[in-house]
Write a protein that holds these residues in place. Structure first.
Motif, PDB file in Angstrom:
ATOM      1  N   ALA A 233       0.835  -1.201   0.000  1.00 26.34           N
ATOM      2  CA  ALA A 233       0.000   0.000   0.000  1.00 26.34           C
ATOM      3  C   ALA A 233       0.873   1.256   0.000  1.00 26.34           C
ATOM      4  O   ALA A 233       0.564   2.238  -0.683  1.00 26.34           O
ATOM      5  N   GLY A 234       1.976   1.210   0.766  1.00 26.78           N
ATOM      6  CA  GLY A 234       2.878   2.366   0.815  1.00 26.78           C
ATOM      7  C   GLY A 234       3.465   2.667  -0.552  1.00 26.78           C
ATOM      8  O   GLY A 234       3.468   3.822  -1.019  1.00 26.78           O
ATOM      9  N   VAL A 235       3.945   1.603  -1.204  1.00 23.78           N
ATOM     10  CA  VAL A 235       4.530   1.790  -2.536  1.00 23.78           C
ATOM     11  C   VAL A 235       3.470   2.304  -3.518  1.00 23.78           C
ATOM     12  O   VAL A 235       3.722   3.219  -4.309  1.00 23.78           O
ATOM     13  N   LEU A 236       2.281   1.727  -3.420  1.00 22.84           N
ATOM     14  CA  LEU A 236       1.197   2.129  -4.316  1.00 22.84           C
ATOM     15  C   LEU A 236       0.863   3.605  -4.121  1.00 22.84           C
ATOM     16  O   LEU A 236       0.690   4.356  -5.090  1.00 22.84           O
ATOM     17  N   ALA A 237       0.801   4.036  -2.850  1.00 19.12           N
ATOM     18  CA  ALA A 237       0.512   5.437  -2.563  1.00 19.12           C
ATOM     19  C   ALA A 237       1.574   6.335  -3.187  1.00 19.12           C
ATOM     20  O   ALA A 237       1.279   7.396  -3.748  1.00 19.12           O
ATOM     21  N   HIS A 238       2.817   5.885  -3.119  1.00 20.93           N
ATOM     22  CA  HIS A 238       3.929   6.634  -3.697  1.00 20.93           C
ATOM     23  C   HIS A 238       3.764   6.764  -5.223  1.00 20.93           C
ATOM     24  O   HIS A 238       3.934   7.848  -5.790  1.00 20.93           O
ATOM     25  N   ALA A 241       1.060   9.106  -6.135  1.00 18.32           N
ATOM     26  CA  ALA A 241       1.546  10.481  -6.015  1.00 18.32           C
ATOM     27  C   ALA A 241       2.210  10.930  -7.314  1.00 18.32           C
ATOM     28  O   ALA A 241       1.982  12.045  -7.795  1.00 18.32           O
ATOM     29  N   HIS A 242       3.035  10.051  -7.916  1.00 18.45           N
ATOM     30  CA  HIS A 242       3.673  10.385  -9.196  1.00 18.45           C
ATOM     31  C   HIS A 242       2.621  10.662 -10.262  1.00 18.45           C
ATOM     32  O   HIS A 242       2.747  11.589 -11.059  1.00 18.45           O
ATOM     33  N   VAL A 243       1.571   9.815 -10.274  1.00 16.54           N
ATOM     34  CA  VAL A 243       0.513   9.989 -11.267  1.00 16.54           C
ATOM     35  C   VAL A 243      -0.137  11.352 -11.088  1.00 16.54           C
ATOM     36  O   VAL A 243      -0.259  12.131 -12.043  1.00 16.54           O
ATOM     37  N   GLU A 244      -0.515  11.661  -9.850  1.00 16.70           N
ATOM     38  CA  GLU A 244      -1.230  12.905  -9.594  1.00 16.70           C
ATOM     39  C   GLU A 244      -0.358  14.135  -9.861  1.00 16.70           C
ATOM     40  O   GLU A 244      -0.851  15.178 -10.275  1.00 16.70           O
ATOM     41  N   ASN A 245       0.946  13.996  -9.625  1.00 17.00           N
ATOM     42  CA  ASN A 245       1.848  15.133  -9.875  1.00 17.00           C
ATOM     43  C   ASN A 245       2.293  15.213 -11.330  1.00 17.00           C
ATOM     44  O   ASN A 245       3.093  16.075 -11.681  1.00 17.00           O
ATOM     45  N   ARG A 246       1.854  14.296 -12.171  1.00 17.25           N
ATOM     46  CA  ARG A 246       2.226  14.244 -13.591  1.00 17.25           C
ATOM     47  C   ARG A 246       3.748  14.165 -13.767  1.00 17.25           C
ATOM     48  O   ARG A 246       4.310  14.713 -14.712  1.00 17.25           O
TER      49      ARG A 246
END
Lengths: 376, 403
Positions: A233-238, A241-246
């Motif tokens: 879950a931690g890695v997925l959240a990370h 974050a990359h996706v949302e920050n483009r």
């Protein structure tokens, strides 16, 4: 030895003068005289210079230092000597024969232009290209970004050894459901711009990546090495974050501009491509390190909002650290911050968390872990 | 008429000195991360120029490494901004045109391809500009008997004509490529000087067709063989057609290059009274390509095999030690690349210069002669050429030949 016969070109016409060369009685001048050459010339010995790097082994061509508009301060006149004894004499007695003479101010000029060129390139690499990449990434239509992301993911899959498209993708009804549950839990309290699409690749690497447009890929190795669902879950959240920050999109845009620039700077000599590649890697490393730090913080916040224990995230970094046998890649080469620091940060964050609840139950977690097992 | 004094050219470059020069300077370039390349180019040109002799007088190359470095900085100043921004803009355009290959319509795919090729066309004018400037720089830094060669500034005129003529030849399936070749050579030659003497390109572009014949036959055989083989479902016919066509084309294009060079050379006049004869043999040039290629391939192959065996023994020993560090998989290829691949590439380039390029230059030089060479005595000096960018653009844009 002197005197000797030679050819002389006066630098004014292409006609050849057959000349007689002798040492002047003052012993510091060379007298050059001939029937077609008037008046006779007296060249100071200390000003004599020979042409460098010539393939002519049996001849020596002399000129002299003179203030001209040419590329080098040389008299256009040429004295062509073929007499071996004379050539020998010049080599022995004239230590400054092959000296390079530079005009005063040459180095200042070079330094000025070098400085201007370096400033222009640095401005492009660190200010203009990143700014352009940021604004371009913002105005890029999302559906195009998604199409590009699919392209990247497919390429990555082929690169990792899939013989056909989708050949590496793992799927099972229970496993997919577990992943979907994990994703919902992480994102339900967030205002998401992208629909995240998660794939699991059947590959032993301990890694995950985010492609533009919401594509997230986790490797089988990552899930298998994890002891608890919270680590994944931690890695997925990370990655979310990359996706949302483009980040991936911005990175691709910026890299194209700077890679082109670097190849141009280094030129087309042998090995240039390799050096340009290393340069581009170091450059992008500094950018991604920054982006990784931001993504880590975003991930911790996301875990907190979803009441997920961030100790799992910390343990993932411990795992990663073990896998590199404590051999840290120097930070200027690495695209990620030092794993030890990241683990500490996540642990410190976990210490402040209170009401955490498990993200998956044991059955769901096992279904996720066996998502790549062949059902036959 | 004026052919009473014909002076043959001769070439005196040797294998050993050129090889050690080329290999040494290439290694220096590698070690200095490319900075030495300006001096490398200068020194190799000095060697080759000074190997060319007419009547006891050698050509002279007066360019310097320092001015090339300066020219490069100037080109970077111009191009950094242009290329960086243009390239990213075009990439964005391509990016936003990016389509999902599985669902894309035909129109979308075409648009995507156009976007990709657009970046090439944005740089093309600068590439052509660099071609003209590079030739001008070479002329401006060549001297013979103390007299400068030179070339007028006309780079943008060249860019316009080159775009036009090559577009024309592409539209006619390269049937008009001899026209493009002739007109562009004439444009450059007519702006060239030796001292006070102007060079003029005579002859007719249609004359080049008789040299182009075999090149076109090769293309027809290639296409015809493939087409006929495919139509008749006959693989053997297809392979024979393509192999014969390919060899025919290779020989044909070499013949065309050599013969058209000779034709253009023989139809140049200097100062309206000095001419040239030029009779290189296509067979000799092809022989140098094949023999030289075999020698280079053999030397590199043997060295690569020895080094490869060494590396696999070392790597094997390291891996069998058990504890396999994942870092090794990242670092090992880089080490192999730096230690083996790059020096080998440098060696191959130096060998190719010595065994292929230099023999071909030597052959062309030695089959060339200057007619009415006595008239050279009437040539007077010309002014120093200012404002040459010293190959800066050519270097930055990777334009340029073997030397």
């Amino acid at each position: 030895m002197l005197p000797f016969q030679a050819h002389f070109y006066d630098g004014l016409t292409a006609g050849r003068h057959d000349v007689h060369v002798a040492l002047n009685s003052d012993r510091v001048h060379l007298d050059i005289s001939g029937d077609t050459l008037s008046p006779a010339l007296h060249w100071p010995l200390q000003d004599l210079r020979a042409l460098k790097g010539s393939a002519d082994r049996d001849g020596l061509t002399l000129t002299r230092v003179a203030e001209t508009d040419d590329e080098a301060p040389r008299d256009p006149a040429r004295l062509v000597i073929t007499d071996p004894a004379a050539i020998d004499w010049f080599h022995k007695t004239r230590p400054s024969l092959f000296k390079t003479d530079l005009r005063s101010g040459t180095f200042r000029k070079i330094a000025t232009y070098a400085g201007a060129a370096v400033v222009a390139v640095l401005m492009m690499l660190f200010v203009i290209l990143p700014a352009l990449a940021n604004s371009l990434a913002k105005i890029l239509p999302i559906e195009r970004e998604i199409a590009f992301g699919r392209h990247v993911t497919a390429q990555m899959e082929r690169f990792m050894g899939a013989s056909e498209l989708g050949g590496l993708r793992c799927s099972s009804p229970e496993g997919d459901a577990a992943i979907a549950k994990m994703l919902t839990r992480l994102t339900e309290n967030h205002d998401m711009h992208y629909d995240v699409e998660i794939h699991v690749f059947d590959h032993p690497m301990l890694n995950a990546f985010a492609a533009p447009g919401g594509q997230v890929v986790m490797m089988r190795g990552l899930i298998e090495e994890a002891e608890r669902a919270e680590e994944v879950a931690g890695v997925l959240a990370h990655e979310i974050a990359h996706v949302e920050n483009r980040d991936a999109t911005r990175h691709a845009l910026r890299a194209t501009g700077s890679a082109g620039l670097l190849t141009m700077l280094i030129g087309d000599f042998t090995g240039a491509a390799a050096i340009a590649l290393i340069g581009e890697h170091m450059l992008s490393a500094s950018y991604t390190r920054e982006a990784e730090g931001i993504a880590d913080e975003f991930a911790l916040e996301m875990l907190a909002n979803a009441d997920v224990d961030s100790n799992g995230f910390a343990r993932f970094f411990d795992e990663l650290g073990e896998h590199t046998h404590g051999v840290e890649i120097p930070s200027y080469l690495s695209t990620h911050p030092a794993t030890g620091d990241r683990a500490d940060k996540a642990r410190a964050f976990a210490a402040q968390q209170s009401d955490t609840r498990p993200i998956l139950n044991e059955t769901e977690w096992q279904a996720m872990r066996s998502i790549c097992d062949k059902s036959d | 008429m004026n052919t009473h004094s014909s002076a043959p050219l001769s070439y005196h470059g040797e294998k050993g000195p050129l090889f050690s020069l080329a290999f040494k300077t290439a290694l220096l370039t590698l070690i200095t991360l490319g900075i030495y390349r300006f001096w490398q180019k200068t020194r190799i040109r000095k060697y080759i120029w000074s190997s060319i002799d007419m009547g006891g007088d050698r050509l002279e190359y007066t360019g310097t490494g320092l001015e090339k470095l300066l020219g490069f900085f100037i080109a970077v100043l111009f191009l950094a901004v242009y290329l960086g921004a243009i390239q990213m803009g075009l990439f964005y355009f391509g990016f936003s045109m990016m389509v999902d290959p599985q669902t894309a319509s035909y129109e979308e795919m075409i648009g995507y391809l156009i976007a990709i090729y657009a970046s090439f066309f944005a740089v093309l004018p600068f590439l052509l500009f660099a071609v003209y400037r590079a030739r001008r720089y070479k002329m401006a830094r060549t001297r013979f008997r103390g007299i400068r060669f030179g070339m007028d500034n006309g780079a943008w005129g060249y860019v316009g004509r080159a775009l036009l003529y090559w577009l024309l030849s592409i539209l006619t399936l390269f049937i008009l490529s001899p026209l493009a070749m002739f007109k562009l050579e004439k444009y450059m030659a007519d702006r060239s000087y030796y001292g006070s003497g102007r060079i003029e390109q005579g002859g007719k572009w249609t004359a080049l067709y008789k040299y182009a014949l075999h090149m076109f036959i090769g293309i027809v055989l290639l296409a015809g063989g493939a087409g006929a083989g495919a139509a008749l479902q006959n693989e053997a016919l297809m392979i024979i057609g393509m192999v014969v066509g390919y060899i025919w084309f290779f020989v044909g294009i070499t013949y065309f290059q050599i013969r058209s060079f000779a034709y253009l050379m023989e139809n140049k006049t200097l100062n309206g009274e000095i001419g040239f004869t030029c009779e290189p043999k296509t067979g000799t040039v092809i022989k140098h390509y094949i023999v030289g290629g075999l020698i280079v391939g053999l030397i590199i192959g043997v060295i690569a095999a020895i080094l490869g065996a060494g590396v696999s023994i070392i790597a094997g020993a390291m891996l069998s030690g058990g504890n396999v560090d994942p870092m090794m998989f990242t670092i090992l290829p880089i080490i192999i690349g730096v230690v083996i691949y790059l020096p080998l590439l440098v060696l191959a380039q130096a060998l190719a210069l010595v065994f292929i390029t230099q023999p071909i230059i030597a052959h062309i030089v030695e089959t060339t002669a200057v007619t009415n060479a006595d008239a050279l005595n009437r040539i007077t000096q010309r002014e120093t050429e200012r404002g040459v960018d010293a190959d800066g653009f050519a270097d930055a844009l990777d334009v340029g030949g073997a030397i």
